[in-house]
Each structure stands twice: as C-alpha cells, then as structure tokens.
Scaffold this motif. Structure first.
Motif, short mmCIF file in Angstrom:
data_model
loop_
_atom_site.label_atom_id
_atom_site.label_comp_id
_atom_site.label_asym_id
_atom_site.label_seq_id
_atom_site.Cartn_x
_atom_site.Cartn_y
_atom_site.Cartn_z
N LEU A 121 -32.70 -43.50 -52.64
CA LEU A 121 -31.81 -44.59 -53.07
C LEU A 121 -30.57 -44.04 -53.78
O LEU A 121 -29.46 -44.58 -53.61
N SER A 122 -30.74 -42.97 -54.56
CA SER A 122 -29.58 -42.35 -55.22
C SER A 122 -28.61 -41.77 -54.21
O SER A 122 -27.39 -41.90 -54.34
N ALA A 123 -29.15 -41.12 -53.17
CA ALA A 123 -28.29 -40.54 -52.12
C ALA A 123 -27.53 -41.64 -51.38
O ALA A 123 -26.33 -41.50 -51.10
N LEU A 124 -28.23 -42.73 -51.06
CA LEU A 124 -27.55 -43.86 -50.40
C LEU A 124 -26.49 -44.46 -51.31
O LEU A 124 -25.40 -44.84 -50.85
N GLY A 125 -26.79 -44.54 -52.61
CA GLY A 125 -25.81 -45.06 -53.56
C GLY A 125 -24.57 -44.20 -53.64
O GLY A 125 -23.46 -44.71 -53.76
N ILE A 126 -24.76 -42.88 -53.58
CA ILE A 126 -23.61 -41.97 -53.62
C ILE A 126 -22.73 -42.16 -52.39
O ILE A 126 -21.50 -42.22 -52.49
N ILE A 127 -23.36 -42.29 -51.22
CA ILE A 127 -22.59 -42.45 -49.97
C ILE A 127 -21.84 -43.78 -49.98
O ILE A 127 -20.64 -43.83 -49.66
N VAL A 128 -22.52 -44.85 -50.37
CA VAL A 128 -21.85 -46.16 -50.45
C VAL A 128 -20.76 -46.13 -51.53
O VAL A 128 -19.69 -46.72 -51.38
N GLY A 129 -21.04 -45.40 -52.63
CA GLY A 129 -20.06 -45.31 -53.71
C GLY A 129 -18.79 -44.60 -53.31
O GLY A 129 -17.71 -44.89 -53.85
N PHE A 130 -18.90 -43.66 -52.35
CA PHE A 130 -17.68 -42.99 -51.86
C PHE A 130 -16.72 -44.01 -51.26
O PHE A 130 -15.52 -43.99 -51.55
N GLY A 131 -17.24 -44.89 -50.43
CA GLY A 131 -16.38 -45.90 -49.79
C GLY A 131 -15.83 -46.89 -50.79
O GLY A 131 -14.62 -47.19 -50.80
N PHE A 132 -16.71 -47.41 -51.66
CA PHE A 132 -16.26 -48.39 -52.65
C PHE A 132 -15.31 -47.74 -53.66
O PHE A 132 -14.33 -48.34 -54.08
N GLY A 133 -15.62 -46.51 -54.06
CA GLY A 133 -14.77 -45.81 -55.02
C GLY A 133 -13.39 -45.51 -54.45
O GLY A 133 -12.39 -45.59 -55.18
N TRP A 134 -13.33 -45.18 -53.17
CA TRP A 134 -12.03 -44.94 -52.53
C TRP A 134 -11.18 -46.20 -52.57
O TRP A 134 -9.98 -46.16 -52.90
N TRP A 135 -11.79 -47.36 -52.27
CA TRP A 135 -11.04 -48.62 -52.32
C TRP A 135 -10.63 -48.96 -53.75
O TRP A 135 -9.49 -49.38 -53.99
N LEU A 136 -11.55 -48.77 -54.71
CA LEU A 136 -11.26 -49.08 -56.10
C LEU A 136 -10.16 -48.17 -56.65
O LEU A 136 -9.30 -48.61 -57.44
N HIS A 137 -10.16 -46.91 -56.24
CA HIS A 137 -9.12 -45.97 -56.67
C HIS A 137 -7.74 -46.45 -56.25
O HIS A 137 -6.81 -46.49 -57.07
N HIS A 138 -7.61 -46.82 -54.99
CA HIS A 138 -6.31 -47.29 -54.50
C HIS A 138 -5.92 -48.62 -55.15
O HIS A 138 -4.73 -48.86 -55.43
N PHE A 139 -6.88 -49.46 -55.42
CA PHE A 139 -6.58 -50.75 -56.07
C PHE A 139 -6.03 -50.53 -57.48
O PHE A 139 -5.02 -51.13 -57.88
N ILE A 140 -6.69 -49.65 -58.26
CA ILE A 140 -6.25 -49.38 -59.63
C ILE A 140 -4.89 -48.67 -59.63
O ILE A 140 -3.99 -49.02 -60.40
N ILE A 141 -4.73 -47.69 -58.76
CA ILE A 141 -3.47 -46.93 -58.71
C ILE A 141 -2.30 -47.85 -58.37
O ILE A 141 -1.22 -47.77 -58.99
N ASN A 142 -2.47 -48.73 -57.41
CA ASN A 142 -1.38 -49.61 -56.99
C ASN A 142 -1.15 -50.75 -57.97
O ASN A 142 -0.04 -51.29 -58.04
N SER A 143 -2.17 -51.14 -58.72
CA SER A 143 -2.04 -52.28 -59.63
C SER A 143 -1.47 -51.89 -60.98
O SER A 143 -0.71 -52.66 -61.58
#
Length: 462
Positions: A388-410
């Motif tokens: 479950l931790s490994a799956l969370g890390i993989i899913v977190g990569f995608g969500f974190g990439w989107w959140l990074h761009h959202f924060i940077i642009n906002s």
C-alpha cells in the motif's frame, strides 16, 4: 521631496512633506510630525528604528536640518510593494523606504512633485477600462498637460523637467504594460546592447525547456518567459508596449527566454532603431562584478552614483533579495506541510498496523507455532503495508506533480516566475520520506510481533 542617506547606515529615504488631501498618510504608531525637527518613517522600518530615536542624514539637500526625531510610523498608498521603493541617485542607488515631515522642514520654495486629479474619474475603479481610457485621453494630448505643468512650475523646475524627459529617451527604455486580466500595470525593461558578443558574457539568453541559446534577431525581439505568460503570446506574436510619454512601440516576438524576476525585452541595434524610430545611442553600462558579496555591490553602487555621469544603479543583487522575499515564506510553509504530512503518515501506518496485529493475533501465534521465523511472521502482516505504501508513492507522484504546478502558478507574483520544472531529485526525496517512515515502523512492528506470547493467544481458542 528630497532623497537623503541615513548617516548611521546605508539606508536611503525619500522624504515627503505631509499632505492632507492627495496621497494622505495613514498613522500606524505614534503621531504625525508637528515641527520641522520631527519625522515619521514608513511602518516597514519599525523593527529597525524606534519612536524617540534621532536620525541624521549625511547630505540633507533642501531639508533645513540634518537631524530629526522619529515621532511615528505611517503607511502610504503610493508604495504598494513592500520590498521595492524605487531608485535614487544617492547611496547605493536604491530606496530603503520613505519618510514624512512638515512643509516648513524644506528650505526650497519649489515643489518637486506635482499630483494631478481628474474630475471625470471620481467614483471609478482605478482598474476599470473606463478609468484607464479617460486618463489616457488626457495624457495622449501632449500639449495640454505639459503646458499646464510648466506654467505651474517655476523656470528652474521647468528646465529640469525638460532635461529629464530628453535624458530618459536616450537611455534604455523602461516601458509599461497594463494587464486587463489583473488590472495591474507592469514595468518592462527594454535592453538593446551595443555588442551582442559582450552581452552574451553577462546575460545568457536561452529557452527554459530545451536550454537552446538564443541570438538577438534583426527583425524582432526576445522577451522573458513571465512576460510572455502574462501577455499570452508566443513566437511570431506581435506585442504593443508604451513608454513613459505614452508612445506605443510594436515588437514581433522572435524568442522567449528563461528569466525568473522582472520583465525584459531584448533586441539588437537594428530592431531598436526600427521599433522606436530613434537613432541608437548606448547610454547604460552592464557590469559584471568579480565579487558578488552584497557589501561589495553596495560599495561599488555608491561609488558609481557619486559620479556626475550616473543617474542611478539597478543591481541584480537587489533583485535576488526581492525574489528571496517571495520564496522565503513559501519555503517555511512547504517545510511545515512536509513535517505535518510525515507525522500523519506515522500515525496512520502505526495505528493501522496495530489494529491489523491485534485482529490477527491468533494467526500470528499459529504460524509461529508451526515454525515460522520472526522475519516471516512480520512480513506476513507488514507485506500489505509495504504494498500500500508503494502504491501510495506512485499515486502521489501524479498528484504531487499536479499540486506542484497548481501552487507554482497560483502563488507566484506578476513580477516573478518560479521554476515549474520537476527534477529527478524531487521524486527521489518524495519517495524516500514515506519509504523511511514505512521502514522505521516495520522495525517497531517486528519487535512487537517477537514479543507475542503464543500460548496466551492460543489459549483463548474454544
């Protein structure tokens, strides 16, 4: 108005006479000056100076006194930026803040600032299209406002006004662009180097993603990436920018360069002459220093400003300081978020694992009785957590990439750009944090499973 350098440090203050009508000041602490020996400073300087302190200026200029008593701190609507107050021709070339004193503190009968109001803009939002059109309609008539100002000013000030207008046209241009989407007006530096070869030694023009070097074209300009984003333009687009006199320049965008602070337009001599209609004249120096320490930069800046040939100095180190003020608080917030996220991961994984062990205590006792080693028994329970931790890390990569761009642009201001790229180390550290937490808790769970009393657990079986 008078720019004056503080004797005890490197601060340069712009001292105004108190106005009760236009551009009035808001009292934050203390009281307004009551005589020509009292002064009130910007509220942003409260931590550096205190009420009752005496402040002295090295060269007071048209101020009657060199020393003043600080009696209050004020806020002005004319200075919206908390980090940049403008340039000056004394000290290191940068203003540290502003101050207010009484009218009779000035020895000169001549006013240095003329504030103008328009009757037909009352009750209009300063960011509305109607307001901007009415103001532009007045300034586009070049004769009326200049004649009115020159008539109101004395001959000495009229000559100085004409001199500065002519001098500004010969320098590198500081242009402005009004942004309809935000209602703000951005300052844009237009730079046309005399030698493209020497220019490349100081400023590296390149595209951000491809890192491809850009050369100054003969039929267009190169603009900074943040400016291109605000204007929503790309290569081949044509932009229109105004100078201080209201004249509009048209440029064709031939390239977009990587630039993280400020707005810039770069061009060669041919494009400068074509776009502005003026003969090219070099009037500014681009200096690269061997010693980049702030103290050395300030020392050289002061030395340059003292010469009669230098109007002001724009230092790149001050730009770094401004960008640091933007990112400093953001780094603190990100650190707190990482810390809280790590604590949350510890609580969640530890509690879920404890519940899992408690509910499956009989299974663990049975497999230990059957001869399973402690490591096998631990993996029997903790394997699910690892997956479950490994799956969370993989899913977190995608969500974190989107959140990074959202924060940077906002969160980035109009005058600066944060790096939107994601680098391999970003993903490595993002994976290491939950991996380390999972591994550390695995050791705790392993010791807990080793201490399980098999007989007590199995004795409850009916």
């Amino acid at each position: 108005m008078q720019d004056a350098k503080v004797k005890s440090n490197q601060d340069v203050l712009r001292v105004f006479s108190q106005s009760n009508t236009l551009s009035s000041y808001e009292l934050i602490k203390g009281h307004f000056p009551e005589n020509n020996k009292e002064i009130a400073l910007s509220y942003l300087l409260k931590k550096k100076y205190h009420i009752g302190e005496k402040i002295s200026f090295t060269k007071p200029g048209i101020l009657k006194n060199k020393t003043y008593k600080i009696v209050g701190f004020v806020k002005s609507s004319e200075f919206l930026d908390k980090t940049q107050f403008g340039q000056t021709n004394i000290g290191n070339g940068r203003l540290s803040g502003f101050a207010v004193t009484t009218h009779n503190a000035f020895a000169s009968p001549v006013y240095q600032v003329s504030r103008v109001t328009f009757k037909n803009t009352a009750n209009l939002s300063p960011f509305s299209v109607t307001y901007r059109n009415r103001v532009n309609r007045v300034y586009h008539d070049q004769n009326k406002p200049q004649k009115a100002l020159k008539k109101a000013l004395n001959k000495n000030r009229q000559d100085k006004y004409d001199k500065y207008v002519q001098l500004y046209k010969q320098q590198y241009q500081q242009l402005t662009k009004h942004l309809n989407q935000s209602g703000s007006t951005e300052n844009i530096m237009m730079i046309a180097p005399k030698s493209a070869t020497n220019f490349r030694k100081s400023i590296n023009l390149r595209e951000r993603q491809s890192k491809k070097k850009l050369a100054l074209p003969n039929d267009g300009v190169i603009i900074s990436e943040k400016l291109a984003t605000l204007l929503n333009v790309k290569k081949g687009s044509t932009i229109s920018i105004k100078n201080s006199a209201g004249k509009t320049y048209h440029f064709k965008v031939k390239g977009i360069c990587e630039m993280y602070l400020g707005h810039y337009i770069f061009m060669n001599q041919t494009e400068y002459t074509r776009a502005t209609g003026q003969k090219y004249t070099a009037n500014a120096y681009l200096i690269t220093m061997r010693n980049h320490q702030p103290q050395e930069v300030n020392r050289i800046s002061q030395k340059l400003v003292k010469t009669a040939a230098i109007e002001t100095v724009v230092s790149n180190s001050s730009n770094r300081k401004i960008l640091g003020s933007y990112t400093g608080s953001l780094n603190e917030v990100i650190f707190i978020l990482i810390l809280i996220s790590g604590m949350l991961a510890v609580v969640v994984i530890y509690n879920l694992t404890n519940i899992n062990v408690a509910e499956r205590i009989r299974e663990l006792s049975t497999i230990k009785v059957l001869g399973f080693y402690d490591n096998k028994a631990t993996m029997y329970i903790y394997r699910e957590t690892i997956i479950l931790s490994a799956l969370g890390i993989i899913v977190g990569f995608g969500f974190g990439w989107w959140l990074h761009h959202f924060i940077i642009n906002s969160l980035q201001p109009d005058a600066a750009m944060f790096d939107p790229n994601m680098y391999p180390l970003n993903f490595v550290f993002s994976a290491l944090i939950p991996a380390i937490i999972t591994a550390a808790l695995a050791i705790v769970v392993h010791h807990k499973i080793k201490k399980i009393n098999m007989l007590d657990a199995l004795s409850s079986i009916v």
